[in-house]
Structure formats: C-alpha cells, structure tokens
Write an enzyme that holds these catalytic residues in place. Structure first.
Site, PDB file in Angstrom:
ATOM      1  N   LYS A  18       0.858  -1.189   0.000  1.00  0.00           N
ATOM      2  CA  LYS A  18       0.000   0.000   0.000  1.00  0.00           C
ATOM      3  C   LYS A  18       0.887   1.229   0.000  1.00  0.00           C
ATOM      4  CE  LYS A  18       0.800   1.883   3.382  1.00  0.00           C
ATOM      5  NZ  LYS A  18       2.058   2.358   4.043  1.00  0.00           N
ATOM      6  N   TYR A  21      -4.284   4.418   6.215  1.00  0.00           N
ATOM      7  CA  TYR A  21      -4.837   3.498   7.222  1.00  0.00           C
ATOM      8  C   TYR A  21      -6.144   4.051   7.796  1.00  0.00           C
ATOM      9  CZ  TYR A  21      -0.604   0.641   7.262  1.00  0.00           C
ATOM     10  OH  TYR A  21       0.419  -0.196   6.909  1.00  0.00           O
TER      11      TYR A  21
HETATM   12  P1  NDP Z   1      12.509   1.106   2.062  1.00  0.00           P
HETATM   13  O1  NDP Z   1      13.087   2.365   1.590  1.00  0.00           O
HETATM   14  O2  NDP Z   1      12.994   0.549   3.353  1.00  0.00           O
HETATM   15  O3  NDP Z   1      12.735  -0.038   0.971  1.00  0.00           O
HETATM   16  C1  NDP Z   1      12.346   0.135  -0.370  1.00  0.00           C
HETATM   17  C2  NDP Z   1      13.228  -0.738  -1.244  1.00  0.00           C
HETATM   18  O4  NDP Z   1      12.790  -0.582  -2.584  1.00  0.00           O
HETATM   19  C3  NDP Z   1      14.697  -0.357  -1.261  1.00  0.00           C
HETATM   20  O5  NDP Z   1      15.430  -0.930  -0.207  1.00  0.00           O
HETATM   21  C4  NDP Z   1      15.144  -0.871  -2.611  1.00  0.00           C
HETATM   22  O6  NDP Z   1      15.420  -2.269  -2.513  1.00  0.00           O
HETATM   23  C5  NDP Z   1      13.893  -0.743  -3.469  1.00  0.00           C
HETATM   24  N1  NDP Z   1      13.959   0.395  -4.400  1.00  0.00           N
HETATM   25  C6  NDP Z   1      13.835   0.320  -5.733  1.00  0.00           C
HETATM   26  N2  NDP Z   1      13.951   1.498  -6.291  1.00  0.00           N
HETATM   27  C7  NDP Z   1      14.135   2.398  -5.308  1.00  0.00           C
HETATM   28  C8  NDP Z   1      14.309   3.809  -5.270  1.00  0.00           C
HETATM   29  N3  NDP Z   1      14.303   4.547  -6.394  1.00  0.00           N
HETATM   30  N4  NDP Z   1      14.467   4.407  -4.062  1.00  0.00           N
HETATM   31  C9  NDP Z   1      14.449   3.697  -2.938  1.00  0.00           C
HETATM   32  N5  NDP Z   1      14.288   2.342  -2.908  1.00  0.00           N
HETATM   33  C10 NDP Z   1      14.134   1.706  -4.085  1.00  0.00           C
HETATM   34  O7  NDP Z   1      10.941   1.302   2.093  1.00  0.00           O
HETATM   35  P2  NDP Z   1       9.874   0.423   2.890  1.00  0.00           P
HETATM   36  O8  NDP Z   1      10.263  -0.994   2.831  1.00  0.00           O
HETATM   37  O9  NDP Z   1       9.612   1.006   4.208  1.00  0.00           O
HETATM   38  O10 NDP Z   1       8.542   0.673   2.002  1.00  0.00           O
HETATM   39  C11 NDP Z   1       8.357   0.015   0.761  1.00  0.00           C
HETATM   40  C12 NDP Z   1       6.841  -0.085   0.473  1.00  0.00           C
HETATM   41  O11 NDP Z   1       6.217  -0.821   1.504  1.00  0.00           O
HETATM   42  C13 NDP Z   1       6.113   1.250   0.416  1.00  0.00           C
HETATM   43  O12 NDP Z   1       5.134   1.227  -0.582  1.00  0.00           O
HETATM   44  C14 NDP Z   1       5.466   1.382   1.782  1.00  0.00           C
HETATM   45  O13 NDP Z   1       4.295   2.166   1.788  1.00  0.00           O
HETATM   46  C15 NDP Z   1       5.147  -0.076   2.084  1.00  0.00           C
HETATM   47  N6  NDP Z   1       5.111  -0.350   3.523  1.00  0.00           N
HETATM   48  C16 NDP Z   1       4.043  -1.035   4.015  1.00  0.00           C
HETATM   49  C17 NDP Z   1       3.962  -1.335   5.356  1.00  0.00           C
HETATM   50  C18 NDP Z   1       2.818  -2.111   5.882  1.00  0.00           C
HETATM   51  O14 NDP Z   1       2.705  -2.233   7.096  1.00  0.00           O
HETATM   52  N7  NDP Z   1       1.976  -2.684   5.049  1.00  0.00           N
HETATM   53  C19 NDP Z   1       4.994  -0.875   6.291  1.00  0.00           C
HETATM   54  C20 NDP Z   1       6.107  -0.201   5.668  1.00  0.00           C
HETATM   55  C21 NDP Z   1       6.137   0.047   4.326  1.00  0.00           C
HETATM   56  P3  NDP Z   1      16.609  -2.958  -3.349  1.00  0.00           P
HETATM   57  O15 NDP Z   1      17.858  -2.349  -2.806  1.00  0.00           O
HETATM   58  O16 NDP Z   1      16.454  -4.397  -3.021  1.00  0.00           O
HETATM   59  O17 NDP Z   1      16.366  -2.652  -4.784  1.00  0.00           O
END
Ligand code: NDP
Length: 373
Positions: free
Chosen positions: A138, A223
């Site tokens: 989301k 949320y």
């Molecule tokens: P992070 O920044 O921690 O991780 C995102 C990952 O996406 C990065 O580590 C990277 O992984 C990849 N990525 C690819 N392109 C990009 C870019 N241009 N910039 C940054 N990262 C990129 O974010 P979150 O994990 O916190 O959030 C990711 C998604 O999950 C969002 O949509 C957020 O809303 C959702 N979310 C949902 C939650 C829930 O409870 N349902 C809780 C937290 C987040 P790599 O290095 O492997 O390519």
C-alpha cells in the site's frame, strides 16, 4: 534512518515482535493447520529488499501456505545476503532490468512489490505481463487512474492482484467488524481515525513527491481511510479536508505533512481523521454507535493491537500480521477464498479515489463528492 521503523520502535514494537514470533502460528492453526497442510504452496518473489520487505521475509518463515523463493533487487549485496539466509537459488534472483524474464520461471507463482509507492504501477504491470500474480504494497499506486490501469492489466493477463492490507486479517479488528455486523454497536454514528508519526531523514523517498506520490496521506493516512471503511462498513460519499504545513523545506510542494479530513456516509454517519508526519502517538481508531463503542489503540501498528469495546477488553490472539496475510493470500490466489474485508486491486482503487478526493478538497477548500463505483 527509516522513520516508520523508528516510529514503530518508539511504540515498542520491535521488542514485542520478539515475543510474538512463537505466536505467529496462531492464524495458521485456525486457518490452515500447520502440521497437516499438504495443499499448494504460494511461491513468492519479493521485489525491493528494504525495511518492510525484510519484515515480510522474516514473517514468511512461519508461513505454511506461502514461501519466499525469489528476489528482485537493485542491490547485489542484499541479494547475496538473502540467498544465503533464505536458501534462494541463483535462478530465482532478478534485478529491475531483467525481471520480465520471470515469465520463463515455473518456480515462482507471485511477485510481492515492496518498493517506493511511485514505482508500484509500472512494476505490477510488468509482473502481470510476465504472467505472475501480483501483490503490491500500500498505497497500490499514487492515484486512482494508475490503480485502475493496474487492475485492468492484471485482469487482461489473467492474474490476481492483491494489496498488503495486513489489518484485514487482524483478529481484534475482525472482532470489531463482527460485532458491528451483528448490530452490537447499534446504529453507527461516528468514526475517528488518527494515524501519524514524526518522520526523520529529509532525504528519504517518502518525502520525494515522485517516489512517494504525496506525503503522510499516502503512507500512513491511508490506514485511517481504509479503516473508516472497514470499521463503519460503509463507503464515504463526501469529504472535506484541511492541510497544515509547518515545515515547507522538509515537506515540499505536493508532499503533505498534516491533513485533517472528514467523511460523510450514506447512513448519515460521519468520520473525522488525522494524517500526519509531524506528530507521534497517533495510532488510534474509535467507532461509536448508539448502543456501544469500540476503540483500537494501537490500531494499525505491527502489534500487538489492543482494544476495548463497551463490553470490555478485546482478548483475541496476537498475530504476526505478515505471516497471516501471506498464508491467507495463498488461499485467495489458489482457492478463491473470500476474506471478510477485500484485499484486491478494486479495494485499493477505492482508497486511491478517496485520496484523490482528499487532495482535491484540500486544494479547493470545498466539500468534494466521492463516487466509488
Ligand atoms: P525502504 O526504503 O525501506 O525499501 C524500499 C526498497 O525498494 C529499497 O530498499 C530498494 O530495494 C527498493 N527500491 C527500488 N527502487 C528504489 C528507489 N528509487 N528508491 C528507494 N528504494 C528503491 O521502504 P519500505 O520498505 O519502508 O517501504 C516500501 C513499500 O512498503 C512502500 O510502498 C510502503 O508504503 C510499504 N510499507 C508497508 C507497510 C505495511 O505495514 N503494510 C509498512 C512499511 C512500508 P533494493 O535495494 O532491493 O532494490
């Protein structure tokens, strides 16, 4: 550096998560007996090995119907680490350039997109074109039009599209929904949803309009939107909204810091919600009817969710949300199981239409009609 993580840690989630791990099987015991399950396992590749992807991967270790089998990442060092930690074979590892080749991989059923919001649209459509079921975090995308394109692409490809609405499987949340459906709160009059945390690092993607699609509303306000729908059991028909911005440097044009919004529902019930990146201690739902009430606080954090109603404290079991979600997703994908609250792309488009309407209400200062169908 991840502010959402900081927020969740502040409310004591990490420490609790350690205690919750042994309880992760609760839902498995209720929905699919851990020891005896011999059905089809959903083989999942996670795209985006960041903070939440890491949490999902950990939680999936306790799944019985779903298994992490692949990764898609732009960071080779993370891929190596995940391969050795989760036993992921080289042939199931992809990057953002070559993951369309997943269509030739019979060992992966679904891709779980856990990247920044602004990337979900294109990535999910590529997953669909590769013939794999798509799971999106989301918000599913950054506006309703993009969301609808994702739904259409998945339909055209004959694959399912699900969204990581983990609260839709949370036991105390489901008990409040059951009580409401049974009429135990009487006529629903009011919902209040308060969702927010103080965001840190100003350089993170969550504060970048292109990658985030907005600000707090996209990340945490959603949320309250989604909750106002499943708590009242109604769809909003109008919205009014007001934005407050105290830091124009950190929260640039198009990145909302704090928005208060109000919904009206067909029954005459109303909702009052707050979405913010500038206040802590906001994770609370309150539902009021003419015969009783329910309060969840925390209401959407990773757990444990706590709550009470006019009848007393809610005592349903504590679960690891992501474990339950992924096992349930297997049932939805393979057995067409119908969850109490939908988790499909159409459900997500409704939230996106409401977000579009909230932003329009902020911009115009006017009451905006919402049409979800
Ligand atoms: P992070 O920044 O921690 O991780 C995102 C990952 O996406 C990065 O580590 C990277 O992984 C990849 N990525 C690819 N392109 C990009 C870019 N241009 N910039 C940054 N990262 C990129 O974010 P979150 O994990 O916190 O959030 C990711 C998604 O999950 C969002 O949509 C957020 O809303 C959702 N979310 C949902 C939650 C829930 O409870 N349902 C809780 C937290 C987040 P790599 O290095 O492997 O390519």
């Amino acid at each position: 550096m991840n502010s959402r993580r900081d927020f969740l840690q502040k409310i004591g989630v990490s420490a609790l998560a350690l205690h919750l791990a042994p309880l992760a099987g609760w839902a498995n015991n209720t929905t699919n007996n851990e020891k005896t399950y011999d059905g089809k396992v959903l083989r999942v590749a996670i795209m985006g090995l960041g903070s939440y992807g890491t949490r999902v991967a950990e939680a999936m270790q306790s799944c019985t119907k779903a298994k992490l089998v692949g990764v898609i990442s732009g960071t080779p060092s993370k891929v190596k680490a995940w391969q050795s930690k989760y036993g992921i074979p080289e042939k199931n590892c992809y990057n953002y350039e070559n993951f369309d080749n997943i269509k030739n991989n019979p060992d992966i059923d679904a891709v779980y997109v856990i990247t920044p919001n602004g990337l979900h649209h294109d990535q999910v459509i590529r997953v669909a074109k590769a013939g794999k079921h798509a799971i999106s975090e989301k918000p599913m995308s950054v506006n309703a039009q993009q969301g609808q394109e994702m739904v259409d692409a998945c339909k055209k490809a004959g694959v399912k599209l699900l969204v990581g609405y983990r609260m839709h499987f949370e036991p105390k949340t489901l008990e409040v929904i059951r009580m409401r459906q049974a009429g135990e709160f009487g006529k629903i009059m009011f919902f209040q949803g308060q969702c927010g945390f103080t965001i840190g690092d100003p350089t993170q993607w969550r504060l970048n309009k292109q990658l985030a699609g907005g600000g707090a509303m996209m990340d945490i306000g959603i949320y309250a939107i989604n909750g106002s729908r499943y708590m009242t059991g109604e769809e909003p028909i109008w919205v009014t909204a007001q934005e407050t911005k105290t830091d124009h440097e950190k929260f640039k044009e198009g990145v909302d810091e704090t928005i208060q919004f109000q919904f009206g529902f067909p029954s005459g019930a109303v909702a009052s919600c707050l979405s913010t990146y500038n206040m802590n201690n906001l994770d609370r739902f309150f539902l009021d009817g003419d015969k009783g009430f329910a309060e969840l606080q925390p209401s959407t954090g990773y757990g444990p969710i706590q709550g009470r109603t006019h009848k007393g404290e809610l005592t349903q079991p504590i679960t690891t949300h992501q474990t339950v979600q992924m096992d349930e997703f297997a049932g939805i994908i393979f057995d067409n199981k119908k969850p109490v609250v939908p988790v499909d792309g159409e459900e997500a488009v409704k939230d996106l239409k409401i977000i579009d309407a909230i932003y329009q209400a902020v911009k115009t200062g006017k009451k905006v009609d919402i049409k979800l169908s």
